[in-house]
Scaffold this motif. Structure first.
Motif, PDB file in Angstrom:
ATOM      1  N   THR A  35      47.657 -84.118 -42.448  1.00 40.70           N
ATOM      2  CA  THR A  35      47.168 -82.880 -43.041  1.00 40.70           C
ATOM      3  C   THR A  35      47.387 -81.730 -42.075  1.00 40.70           C
ATOM      4  O   THR A  35      47.031 -81.811 -40.908  1.00 40.70           O
ATOM      5  N   CYS A  36      48.013 -80.689 -42.554  1.00 38.96           N
ATOM      6  CA  CYS A  36      48.262 -79.518 -41.710  1.00 38.96           C
ATOM      7  C   CYS A  36      46.946 -78.949 -41.196  1.00 38.96           C
ATOM      8  O   CYS A  36      46.031 -78.703 -41.980  1.00 38.96           O
ATOM      9  N   PRO A  37      46.854 -78.760 -39.871  1.00 42.56           N
ATOM     10  CA  PRO A  37      45.599 -78.253 -39.314  1.00 42.56           C
ATOM     11  C   PRO A  37      45.338 -76.802 -39.680  1.00 42.56           C
ATOM     12  O   PRO A  37      44.221 -76.308 -39.527  1.00 42.56           O
ATOM     13  N   LYS A  38      46.367 -76.124 -40.154  1.00 43.61           N
ATOM     14  CA  LYS A  38      46.200 -74.687 -40.418  1.00 43.61           C
ATOM     15  C   LYS A  38      45.920 -74.391 -41.890  1.00 43.61           C
ATOM     16  O   LYS A  38      44.974 -73.704 -42.216  1.00 43.61           O
ATOM     17  N   CYS A  39      46.769 -74.948 -42.762  1.00 41.99           N
ATOM     18  CA  CYS A  39      46.614 -74.605 -44.176  1.00 41.99           C
ATOM     19  C   CYS A  39      46.124 -75.768 -45.021  1.00 41.99           C
ATOM     20  O   CYS A  39      45.853 -75.602 -46.206  1.00 41.99           O
ATOM     21  N   GLY A  40      46.021 -76.968 -44.430  1.00 40.97           N
ATOM     22  CA  GLY A  40      45.455 -78.096 -45.154  1.00 40.97           C
ATOM     23  C   GLY A  40      46.427 -78.811 -46.071  1.00 40.97           C
ATOM     24  O   GLY A  40      46.032 -79.703 -46.816  1.00 40.97           O
ATOM     25  N   SER A  91      56.500 -80.701 -38.634  1.00 40.28           N
ATOM     26  CA  SER A  91      55.804 -79.437 -38.777  1.00 40.28           C
ATOM     27  C   SER A  91      55.604 -79.150 -40.259  1.00 40.28           C
ATOM     28  O   SER A  91      56.290 -79.700 -41.114  1.00 40.28           O
ATOM     29  N   CYS A  92      54.635 -78.295 -40.535  1.00 39.57           N
ATOM     30  CA  CYS A  92      54.268 -78.013 -41.919  1.00 39.57           C
ATOM     31  C   CYS A  92      55.371 -77.228 -42.613  1.00 39.57           C
ATOM     32  O   CYS A  92      55.802 -76.187 -42.121  1.00 39.57           O
ATOM     33  N   TRP A  93      55.789 -77.710 -43.789  1.00 37.76           N
ATOM     34  CA  TRP A  93      56.844 -77.010 -44.514  1.00 37.76           C
ATOM     35  C   TRP A  93      56.336 -75.726 -45.120  1.00 37.76           C
ATOM     36  O   TRP A  93      57.091 -74.841 -45.491  1.00 37.76           O
ATOM     37  N   LYS A  94      55.029 -75.610 -45.207  1.00 37.53           N
ATOM     38  CA  LYS A  94      54.459 -74.453 -45.897  1.00 37.53           C
ATOM     39  C   LYS A  94      54.212 -73.287 -44.938  1.00 37.53           C
ATOM     40  O   LYS A  94      54.608 -72.163 -45.204  1.00 37.53           O
ATOM     41  N   CYS A  95      53.557 -73.592 -43.801  1.00 37.24           N
ATOM     42  CA  CYS A  95      53.211 -72.493 -42.897  1.00 37.24           C
ATOM     43  C   CYS A  95      53.861 -72.647 -41.528  1.00 37.24           C
ATOM     44  O   CYS A  95      53.768 -71.749 -40.691  1.00 37.24           O
ATOM     45  N   GLY A  96      54.540 -73.781 -41.293  1.00 42.89           N
ATOM     46  CA  GLY A  96      55.281 -73.916 -40.034  1.00 42.89           C
ATOM     47  C   GLY A  96      54.481 -74.434 -38.860  1.00 42.89           C
ATOM     48  O   GLY A  96      55.007 -74.535 -37.756  1.00 42.89           O
TER      49      GLY A  96
HETATM   50 ZN   LIG Z   1      50.475 -75.583 -42.989  1.00 41.97          ZN
END
Ligand SMILES: [Zn+2]
Length: 105
Positions: free
Chosen positions: A78-83, A92-97
């Motif tokens: 789970t992305c620590p930034k955007c969930g 790395s998160c494809w959504k927010c990087g």
């Molecule tokens: Zn993210």
């Protein structure tokens, strides 16, 4: 110069060195020659170590090390930034990087 990895497994060190070099980092192996040639010698003198030249790329190098030590198959994270739920093969998160493994956010 910073030490990235210390391991009695020279193959692991050489593998990581390849990864770092392909990322454009200058690196070298310490204690490579003495490892395994002379029988029992104190570990702190014989354990191969991988070092990078450029201190400013330490974080990047450690990230590559973490990635190299993770099994290819794993659980989604789970992305620590955007969930967002991210497949295990991505680092790395494809959504927010955001990079995987960041803590304290
Ligand atoms: Zn993210």
């Amino acid at each position: 110069m910073k030490m990235i990895l210390s391991s009695p497994d020279l193959a692991e060190i050489a593998h990581l060195k390849d990864l770092l070099e392909s990322a454009g980092m200058e690196c070298f192996i310490n204690n490579e020659v003495s490892a395994g040639l002379m029988g029992p010698i104190p570990l702190n003198e014989s354990t191969p170590e991988l070092w990078i030249q450029d201190d400013s790329r330490l974080d990047e190098a450690l990230q590559i090390k973490r990635d190299s030590q993770q099994p290819l198959e794993g659980k989604p994270w789970t992305c620590p930034k955007c969930g967002e739920q991210i497949e295990p093969q991505f680092t790395s998160c494809w959504k927010c990087g955001s990079a995987k493994g960041q803590r304290g956010i």
